[in-house]
Design an enzyme around this catalytic site. Structure first.
Site, PDB file in Angstrom:
ATOM      1  N   GLY A  18       0.843  -1.199   0.052  1.00  0.00           N
ATOM      2  CA  GLY A  18      -0.025  -0.084  -0.076  1.00  0.00           C
ATOM      3  C   GLY A  18       0.821   1.147   0.067  1.00  0.00           C
ATOM      4  CB  SER A  19       1.385   3.929  -2.304  1.00  0.00           C
ATOM      5  OG  SER A  19       0.282   3.843  -3.141  1.00  0.00           O
ATOM      6  CG  PHE A  21      -2.242   9.103   4.782  1.00  0.00           C
ATOM      7  CD1 PHE A  21      -1.555  10.261   4.650  1.00  0.00           C
ATOM      8  CD2 PHE A  21      -3.470   9.175   4.266  1.00  0.00           C
ATOM      9  CE1 PHE A  21      -1.947  11.545   4.129  1.00  0.00           C
ATOM     10  CE2 PHE A  21      -3.861  10.492   3.825  1.00  0.00           C
ATOM     11  CZ  PHE A  21      -3.527  11.415   3.810  1.00  0.00           C
ATOM     12  N   GLY A  22      -0.613   4.935   5.411  1.00  0.00           N
ATOM     13  CA  GLY A  22       0.377   3.884   6.370  1.00  0.00           C
ATOM     14  C   GLY A  22       1.390   3.693   5.681  1.00  0.00           C
ATOM     15  CD  GLU A 185     -14.619  17.589   3.691  1.00  0.00           C
ATOM     16  OE1 GLU A 185     -13.943  17.898   4.716  1.00  0.00           O
ATOM     17  OE2 GLU A 185     -14.432  16.549   3.340  1.00  0.00           O
ATOM     18  CG  ASP A 323      -8.875   3.242   6.456  1.00  0.00           C
ATOM     19  OD1 ASP A 323      -8.643   3.943   7.517  1.00  0.00           O
ATOM     20  OD2 ASP A 323      -8.850   3.903   5.368  1.00  0.00           O
ATOM     21  CB  ALA A 334      -5.216  10.675   7.175  1.00  0.00           C
TER      22      ALA A 334
END
Length: 464
Positions: A18-19, A21-22, A185, A323, A334
């Site tokens: 995974g790229s 935040f983590g 939003e 997540d 995040a």
């Protein structure tokens, strides 16, 4: 199909899946680790700043500003190799990760594994809703929504010119499902788009008359922010012309509308061509693989229950962050992924240095924020609560800090100045491919596998 396996190497091999935040922050936290070789495997070639996806969908920002290339971000970190591929298998016994990119399959050995595969959109068992109500979890989703949002105004202009009033009404009704931060939003930005940006651009329709409906089965807007901020957000949305309907459960979605069940059990239909799904998340299916092999439990959202140090039960070499985890009711935000990625990296460094293990992972809540409109937001930071312009300034600063790269920060600030101080939005371009690609992929079916037929001569290619 070609298949290769990486050869064992003397450095400690860390594979990061995974790229987001983590994964990205874990890799960066290992930049000074000696004798560590990192392989970061991702199904995308970019790092996505997901909190700003709604601004791509509504024409404020380009996708490149919130999704820089992962290779570019990590280009100067010599101990990282970035590889493109969707992870299809994790073998805990053999300590291997298998990933596929088109017709190429690669297998990577690891000594330590960090799984940060994130989460996707959840339709609560009604995946068919996605066809007519795209989510907000990827660049593809945001670009499709951009095409749908701007496209319905164009279609409404044609319908109005032809005197089809009923079609105009359906086309100019927007439904946003989910009254969490993303839904609030999106509803706010669609309102601003219709009432400020587009109000002078058409001859046969009045964009300011667009109807924007925000739906949620829950009894409150922004329930995680508390009653005070939730009420502030609701009041602001209503002043902007957004219809807030709570206690409304979506039970059906089709091309021209949405079926809603109210709290009393009554059913009704809302005619709307453009729908946005901003409710619910579902953890990566890799969590199920890990659970089956380790004996760990999964919660209802598919998140895996990890140990207090973010490792899998019985597998201290495997960390799961972001997540994907179910731990102490921590929120899937995040900051959880960032802190988890850094924690896992520190644990690996301490093990390699022979140091005492660090204590259990503890999430530090830095607060939550959501914008409602230009110059208006809500923010919850510890015991402090802010709303209005002050909260909006805080939101502005925090998001600029976490956008990766100085160039992106400066360009984003300029785009915000144009959008918030003036009326224009510089990213209104959309294409048929963006809007209809989802339908085209559906028609290809589940058995379709993209391939570039590498290594096959032209005269041997399948004409189909």
């Amino acid at each position: 199909m070609s298949s290769t396996t990486t050869n064992p190497r003397s450095p400690h091999r860390v594979v990061i899946i995974g790229s987001g935040f983590g994964g990205l922050f874990a890799a960066r936290a290992l930049r000074k680790a000696r004798d560590v070789k990192i392989t970061l495997v991702s199904a995308t070639t970019h790092h996505l700043f997901q909190p700003l996806l709604y601004q791509v969908a509504t024409g404020i920002l380009s996708e490149g500003l919130i999704a820089p290339a992962t290779r570019e971000v990590l280009a100067r970190q010599e101990n990282v190799e970035v590889v493109f591929g969707k992870v299809t298998d994790i073998d805990l016994a053999r300590r291997t990760v298998t990933a596929k990119a088109l017709d190429e399959t690669q297998t990577y050995d690891y000594d330590s594994l960090i799984v940060a595969a994130g989460a996707g959109q959840s339709y609560f068992g009604n995946d068919e809703f996605a066809r007519h109500a795209p989510g907000m979890k990827s660049i593809d989703d945001a670009l499709e929504l951009r095409g749908r949002i701007f496209g319905v105004f164009e279609l409404a202009e044609l319908a109005a010119a032809a005197g089809r009033a009923d079609d105009v009404r359906k086309l100019m009704t927007f439904v946003v499902v989910g009254a969490g931060p993303t839904g609030v939003e999106m509803a706010g930005q669609i309102s601003e788009l219709s009432r400020r940006t587009l109000r002078r651009d058409f001859r046969n329709i009045d964009p300011t008359s667009a109807r924007i409906i925000l739906l949620d089965a829950a009894p409150a807007v922004l329930s995680a922010f508390g009653d005070r901020l939730g009420n502030k957000a609701t009041e602001r949305l209503k002043k902007m012309g957004v219809e807030v309907e709570l206690g409304a459960k979506v039970v059906g979605v089709d091309a021209t509308g949405i079926e809603v069940e109210d709290a009393g059990g009554a059913h009704r239909r809302i005619d709307a061509i453009c729908k946005v799904w901003a409710a619910g998340v579902s953890a990566s299916p890799l969590g199920k693989q890990l659970a089956e092999q380790s004996g760990a439990q999964l919660d209802r959202a598919g998140r895996i229950k990890v140990e207090d140090d973010l490792t899998l039960p019985g597998h201290p070499e495997v960390f799961v962050v972001g997540d994907m985890i179910s731990l102490k009711d921590y929120p899937g935000v995040a900051q959880l992924a960032i802190q988890g990625g850094r924690y896992a990296a520190r644990a690996i460094r301490r093990r390699l240095a022979g140091e005492k293990p660090q204590g259990p992972f503890e999430y530090f809540d830095k607060g939550s924020m959501a914008t409602i409109s230009r110059f208006s937001a809500v923010a919850s930071i510890g015991k402090l609560r802010f709303s209005g312009f002050v909260a909006w300034v805080l939101w502005l600063g925090v998001h600029l800090v976490y956008i990766i790269g100085f160039k992106s920060r400066v360009t984003t600030l300029l785009h915000w100045a144009v959008a918030f101080l003036g009326r224009a939005r510089g990213e209104r371009t959309s294409t048929e491919q963006q809007i209809f690609a989802r339908l085209a992929l559906e028609r290809l079916g589940d058995d379709f596998t993209p391939s570039v037929n590498m290594g096959v001569r032209e005269d041997q290619r399948d004409p189909a």
